[in-house]
Structure formats: structure tokens, C-alpha cells
Design a protein around this motif. Structure first.
Motif, PDB file in Angstrom:
ATOM      1  N   ALA A   1      90.085  45.599 -32.069  1.00  0.00           N
ATOM      2  CA  ALA A   1      88.854  45.378 -32.836  1.00  0.00           C
ATOM      3  C   ALA A   1      87.662  45.122 -31.944  1.00  0.00           C
ATOM      4  O   ALA A   1      86.525  45.064 -32.427  1.00  0.00           O
ATOM      5  N   ASN A   2      87.859  44.964 -30.623  1.00  0.00           N
ATOM      6  CA  ASN A   2      86.752  44.676 -29.705  1.00  0.00           C
ATOM      7  C   ASN A   2      86.049  45.939 -29.213  1.00  0.00           C
ATOM      8  O   ASN A   2      85.082  45.845 -28.453  1.00  0.00           O
ATOM      9  N   VAL A   3      86.550  47.093 -29.585  1.00  0.00           N
ATOM     10  CA  VAL A   3      85.907  48.354 -29.191  1.00  0.00           C
ATOM     11  C   VAL A   3      85.502  49.093 -30.456  1.00  0.00           C
ATOM     12  O   VAL A   3      86.017  48.818 -31.547  1.00  0.00           O
ATOM     13  N   PRO A   4      84.558  50.046 -30.363  1.00  0.00           N
ATOM     14  CA  PRO A   4      84.165  50.821 -31.548  1.00  0.00           C
ATOM     15  C   PRO A   4      85.375  51.511 -32.172  1.00  0.00           C
ATOM     16  O   PRO A   4      86.223  52.056 -31.467  1.00  0.00           O
ATOM     17  N   GLN A   5      85.441  51.490 -33.497  1.00  0.00           N
ATOM     18  CA  GLN A   5      86.560  52.123 -34.188  1.00  0.00           C
ATOM     19  C   GLN A   5      86.376  53.629 -34.343  1.00  0.00           C
ATOM     20  O   GLN A   5      87.327  54.346 -34.665  1.00  0.00           O
ATOM     21  N   SER A   6      85.177  54.084 -34.118  1.00  0.00           N
ATOM     22  CA  SER A   6      84.885  55.521 -34.066  1.00  0.00           C
ATOM     23  C   SER A   6      83.753  55.725 -33.063  1.00  0.00           C
ATOM     24  O   SER A   6      82.925  54.837 -32.859  1.00  0.00           O
ATOM     25  N   VAL A   7      83.756  56.871 -32.425  1.00  0.00           N
ATOM     26  CA  VAL A   7      82.733  57.191 -31.425  1.00  0.00           C
ATOM     27  C   VAL A   7      82.231  58.601 -31.681  1.00  0.00           C
ATOM     28  O   VAL A   7      82.934  59.447 -32.239  1.00  0.00           O
ATOM     29  N   ALA A   8      80.995  58.857 -31.254  1.00  0.00           N
ATOM     30  CA  ALA A   8      80.406  60.187 -31.385  1.00  0.00           C
ATOM     31  C   ALA A   8      79.408  60.396 -30.257  1.00  0.00           C
ATOM     32  O   ALA A   8      78.650  59.477 -29.899  1.00  0.00           O
ATOM     33  N   PHE A   9      79.436  61.585 -29.687  1.00  0.00           N
ATOM     34  CA  PHE A   9      78.536  61.951 -28.596  1.00  0.00           C
ATOM     35  C   PHE A   9      77.913  63.308 -28.925  1.00  0.00           C
ATOM     36  O   PHE A   9      78.626  64.259 -29.274  1.00  0.00           O
ATOM     37  N   ASP A  10      76.603  63.394 -28.814  1.00  0.00           N
ATOM     38  CA  ASP A  10      75.883  64.628 -29.144  1.00  0.00           C
ATOM     39  C   ASP A  10      75.323  65.281 -27.876  1.00  0.00           C
ATOM     40  O   ASP A  10      74.871  64.590 -26.958  1.00  0.00           O
ATOM     41  N   GLN A  11      75.345  66.609 -27.854  1.00  0.00           N
ATOM     42  CA  GLN A  11      74.788  67.373 -26.753  1.00  0.00           C
ATOM     43  C   GLN A  11      73.958  68.517 -27.334  1.00  0.00           C
ATOM     44  O   GLN A  11      74.477  69.351 -28.084  1.00  0.00           O
ATOM     45  N   ALA A  12      72.667  68.536 -27.020  1.00  0.00           N
ATOM     46  CA  ALA A  12      71.811  69.633 -27.476  1.00  0.00           C
ATOM     47  C   ALA A  12      72.135  70.905 -26.700  1.00  0.00           C
ATOM     48  O   ALA A  12      72.367  70.865 -25.488  1.00  0.00           O
ATOM     49  N   LEU A  13      72.186  72.024 -27.391  1.00  0.00           N
ATOM     50  CA  LEU A  13      72.353  73.336 -26.755  1.00  0.00           C
ATOM     51  C   LEU A  13      71.075  74.161 -26.889  1.00  0.00           C
ATOM     52  O   LEU A  13      70.511  74.599 -25.903  1.00  0.00           O
ATOM     53  N   GLU A  14      70.658  74.411 -28.132  1.00  0.00           N
ATOM     54  CA  GLU A  14      69.412  75.115 -28.427  1.00  0.00           C
ATOM     55  C   GLU A  14      69.300  76.430 -27.642  1.00  0.00           C
ATOM     56  O   GLU A  14      68.265  76.737 -27.067  1.00  0.00           O
ATOM     57  N   PHE A  15      70.405  77.180 -27.627  1.00  0.00           N
ATOM     58  CA  PHE A  15      70.390  78.473 -26.943  1.00  0.00           C
ATOM     59  C   PHE A  15      69.325  79.385 -27.559  1.00  0.00           C
ATOM     60  O   PHE A  15      69.023  79.311 -28.749  1.00  0.00           O
ATOM     61  N   ARG A  16      68.806  80.263 -26.726  1.00  0.00           N
ATOM     62  CA  ARG A  16      67.857  81.282 -27.171  1.00  0.00           C
ATOM     63  C   ARG A  16      68.607  82.585 -27.441  1.00  0.00           C
ATOM     64  O   ARG A  16      69.627  82.873 -26.805  1.00  0.00           O
ATOM     65  N   ASP A  17      68.081  83.402 -28.354  1.00  0.00           N
ATOM     66  CA  ASP A  17      68.669  84.715 -28.604  1.00  0.00           C
ATOM     67  C   ASP A  17      68.623  85.561 -27.334  1.00  0.00           C
ATOM     68  O   ASP A  17      67.725  85.408 -26.489  1.00  0.00           O
ATOM     69  N   GLN A  18      69.592  86.454 -27.218  1.00  0.00           N
ATOM     70  CA  GLN A  18      69.633  87.394 -26.103  1.00  0.00           C
ATOM     71  C   GLN A  18      69.483  88.820 -26.606  1.00  0.00           C
ATOM     72  O   GLN A  18      70.060  89.195 -27.629  1.00  0.00           O
ATOM     73  N   PHE A  19      68.712  89.617 -25.881  1.00  0.00           N
ATOM     74  CA  PHE A  19      68.751  91.059 -26.007  1.00  0.00           C
ATOM     75  C   PHE A  19      69.336  91.582 -24.699  1.00  0.00           C
ATOM     76  O   PHE A  19      68.784  91.336 -23.625  1.00  0.00           O
ATOM     77  N   VAL A  20      70.474  92.245 -24.811  1.00  0.00           N
ATOM     78  CA  VAL A  20      71.193  92.744 -23.642  1.00  0.00           C
ATOM     79  C   VAL A  20      70.954  94.247 -23.528  1.00  0.00           C
ATOM     80  O   VAL A  20      71.186  94.998 -24.491  1.00  0.00           O
TER      81      VAL A  20
END
Length: 427
Positions: free
Chosen positions: A310-329
Motif C-alpha cells: 500500500a506504500n506504492v501507487p496501485q496503478s501507474v501510467a506514463f505518457d510519451q508524445a509522438l506527433e508523427f508527421r505524414d510522409q510522402f515517399v
């Protein structure tokens, strides 16, 4: 006998068609640039160039141009010589896992009607990752930063030749994705609130489809087109270990770890192939990859610490932005037949870097914009062929101005050399 589940089939495909080694070869964002020696030898300008049974994952309409039956199998060893990281605490370091290989296999055959051709294949579809085992951290430790992310695809499709000029095709894909990650797992710093983590065993099965067409404008000019829907990857059932040693709680393992937000994009491509002379073929292609709709952000979450502490968070979450741009190949390829048995190939593949500098990390570094290709195909007998292709993605670095990462003045690099060896058998 009961049929195996789609997940079991995908896991089996991974055992046959896999990434051998640590890193994963990409090229057009998280996607591989091409599949098979013909595709890669011509810079992946392949939508209007029928040939191998790998058409089931490129343009299924091209399956109709395979007479009889055909099996293609390839191995693609590579070295990630350009994967590197440097920042204010680390001089330029190369990835500790530089070598790997891709295995691909496909088969096509005519069905009960000569205008229908079935194709099935197992392919490495894409991924990302690199591994740094001893980076100096801002917390006074030396620790590991690593990600290995790969996607293997089982494709089943059919090509239908409606007229001598027009063929249509469709394929259904079952994909298996897996992810493992280390973010300074031996580091724990209560003053800054940083607790290192390690993710293992996150994987899952997802589905998408592809359709295509091939139209012959004349005996020397063909047009090919292909559309694939978005593939929202599932990464579930993992174990997340979080280092709470600075709080006196040790390393706490959470179950039900999952990563949401990774996807391979919808894409549309169109290409033209022109047989300028009986010996010389020229092919060009433009493909749109909807990365802005597929790679916006990812969230790693987990719950239920195994100790019930009970001394640690019972759930955790970590977010990472990607925000990729479209590609024209843009791809341009050429092939020249030295004889009835020997073909030389060359190509170039140009693509916009999809990753904004503010979201580059040592492991999300798929910023390649240029690939150069050479290839050869040799007919060995009336049944056997051998083909080979070299891919060169020049080393380049990008400033990594990512405020979510524990680095300052960082630059991350990408660069690959790969060599494909392919054997083909006809019946």
C-alpha cells in the motif's frame, strides 16, 4: 480437431518469420521500405512491377501475373551502424545491439480458375529500437536505455484478373506486435521523483486489410495502386517493474501492463512501370503514409503491484508524445536485363522525416529520409532463381529537444546497411 486461434497463428508466424537479433530495421517511419530482393533492389518502386509472391503484402493484384505456383524466401542481415546517442553527459555512443536479420517467406498458386491466384506470406512489417547499456544519467548513475519493438505480419490474399488489362486484389493481415523496454531500471531518485522501469512481455494480435489494382495501359506501360487500412497494434499482458528503492520499497512488479497508441498507418500508393526497351524497365512510385493519424502519443500503464504494498501507487501510467508527421515517399527504380537469365537493379527511396525533433528519443529515432539500393537476379534453372539486394540508409543525426526525456543537448542518430538474399522456386 479445433482450429488454432488467430493469436496462435500469429505466434507461429513469428517463430518462422522473425527479427533475429536485437534491433529492428525500418526505413519509412516504423515501416520497412520494401519486402524481398526485387522490391528492395528497385528502391521499393514495386506497385506496378509484378514478380514475386511477396505481392500479397505489396499489391495483391500483382499475384495474377504469377504463372503456376511460386515460393519466395529471403533472409536480410543488417547492421545499424548509424544508431547513436550523445548528450551533455555522454559522448557519442553507438547502440550496443547493432546486428540483426529479417526472415520473410511467401507462396502463390493459381486456384480452380486461371483468373484467380491465392497468395500467403509471413513478413516483418516494421518496428524500431536500439539499446544503450551504460549511459550516464542526470541522477549520478550509469544505466540502460533500450527499446525493441517489432511487428510480424501474416498476409493472405487473392488476385483476380478481370480482363487481360485489369487485375484487382485484396489481402487480410494478422499482425503480431511485441515490445520490451528499459528506462534506467537500476536508478531510483526520490528527490526528483524519478523511478526507473523495465517492461517485459507486452504483445498482441491485430488486424487490417489491403486492396490493390494493376492496369496495363499498353504492352509497355502499367499502373499499380494499393491501399492499406490502419493497423492499431495491441501490446498487452506485460509485466512492468518500477524501481522504488529510494523509497525503501525495492523493485515493485505490476501486472496487466499495456501500451496503447502504437499503430502502423493507413497508406495509399500509386506507381507506373515503363518498359522503355525489351531489356530496360523504369518504375516510379509515390506513397502517402498517414503517420499523423496513427502515431499521436503512447501510454504505458500497469496496475496491481504483486506485493500488495500500500506504500506504492496501485496503478501507474506514463505518457510519451509522438506527433508523427505524414510522409510522402518517392521511389524510383530501374532494371536492366543483361540476358534472359541475369537482371541488374538499382533504386532510390526518398521520404520526409516523420518524427519532430521535440519527440525524438534514443529509441524513437526513425528519421531516415534517403535509401540507396542495388540488386541482381539470376535464373539458375527452369525452376530456381536467386536474387540479392543491398540497402544503404546513410547515417544522420537529429537534435532531440524532448522535454519529457532525462537528457539535455541530446542528438540521436540513425543509419543502416542491409543485404538481402532470396531464393525462389517455381512450379
Amino acid at each position: 480437431m479445433s482450429m488454432p486461434s488467430p493469436r496462435a497463428v500469429a505466434l507461429l508466424s513469428l517463430s518462422i518469420t522473425a527479427v533475429v537479433g536485437g534491433p529492428v530495421l525500418a526505413g519509412n517511419g516504423l515501416n520497412v521500405t520494401g519486402v524481398g530482393a526485387q522490391s528492395l533492389g528497385m528502391g521499393s518502386a514495386d506497385l506496378a512491377v509484378p514478380g514475386s509472391s511477396a505481392a500479397v503484402t505489396i499489391n495483391p493484384a500483382n499475384l495474377t501475373q504469377i504463372p503456376g505456383s511460386r515460393l519466395d524466401a529471403s533472409i536480410e542481415p543488417f547492421v545499424t551502424n548509424g544508431f547513436s546517442h550523445r548528450d551533455s553527459l555522454n559522448s557519442r555512443k553507438r547502440s550496443d545491439e547493432q546486428y540483426g536479420a529479417l526472415l520473410n517467406a511467401s507462396y502463390a498458386r493459381k486456384l480452380w480458375r486461371p483468373d484467380l491466384t491465392l497468395g500467403v506470406g509471413m513478413f516483418v512489417a516494421g518496428g524500431s529500437g536500439s539499446e544503450y547499456e551504460d549511459l550516464n544519467t542526470a541522477f549520478g548513475t550509469t544505466d540502460a536505455y533500450a527499446v525493441t519493438f517489432g511487428v510480424t505480419r501474416l498476409a493472405t490474399g487473392i488476385g483476380w484478373q478481370l480482363t487481360p488489362q485489369l487485375s484487382l486484389g485484396a489481402a487480410f493481415n494478422v499482425s503480431y506486435a511485441s515490445l520490451r523496454q528499459k528506462l534506467f531500471p537500476k536508478t531510483s531518485d526520490a528527490a526528483s521523483g524519478f523511478y526507473g522501469l523495465r517492461l517485459d512481455g507486452a504483445d498482441g494480435v491485430s488486424y487490417n486489410g489491403r486492396v490493390g489494382l494493376l492496369y496495363r495501359l499498353s504492352p509497355t506501360i502499367a499502373i499499380g495502386a494499393s491501399y492499406a487500412s490502419i493497423n492499431k497494434l495491441k501490446l498487452e499482458g506485460g509485466e512492468l517493474s518500477v524501481n522504488y528503492e529510494a523509497l525503501g520499497e525495492g523493485v515493485v512488479r505490476y501486472g496487466e501492463a499495456r501500451v496503447k497508441g502504437f499503430a502502423l498507418p493507413q497508406e495509399f500508393g500509386i506507381g507506373i512501370a515503363w518498359r522503355a526497351t525489351p531489356k530496360w524497365l523504369l518504375s516510379t512510385e509515390v506513397t502517402w503514409l498517414d503517420w499523423s493519424g496513427a502515431a499521436k502519443s503512447v501510454r504505458l500503464s500497469a496496475r496491481d503491484p504483486e506485493t500488495g504494498n500500500a506504500n506504492v501507487p496501485q496503478s501507474v501510467a506514463f505518457d510519451q508524445a509522438l506527433e508523427f508527421r505524414d510522409q510522402f515517399v518517392f521511389a524510383l527504380g530501374t532494371a536492366y536485363d543483361l540476358s534472359d537469365k541475369t537482371r541488374l537493379m538499382a533504386g532510390i527511396n526518398l521520404a520526409r522525416n516523420p518524427v519532430p525533433n521535440r519527440n525524438v528519443t534514443p529509441t524513437i529515432n526513425v528519421t531516415q529520409e534517403l535509401e540507396l539500393n542495388l540488386g541482381i537476379r539470376q535464373v539458375l534453372s527452369d525452376r530456381w532463381e536467386f536474387a540479392s539486394a543491398i540497402q544503404y540508409q546513410p547515417s544522420k543525426t537529429e537534435a532531440a529537444n524532448n522535454p519529457a526525456q532525462p537528457f539535455t543537448n541530446a542528438r540521436d542518430g540513425y543509419g543502416v546497411i542491409a543485404w538481402t538474399f532470396e531464393f525462389s522456386r517455381r512450379w
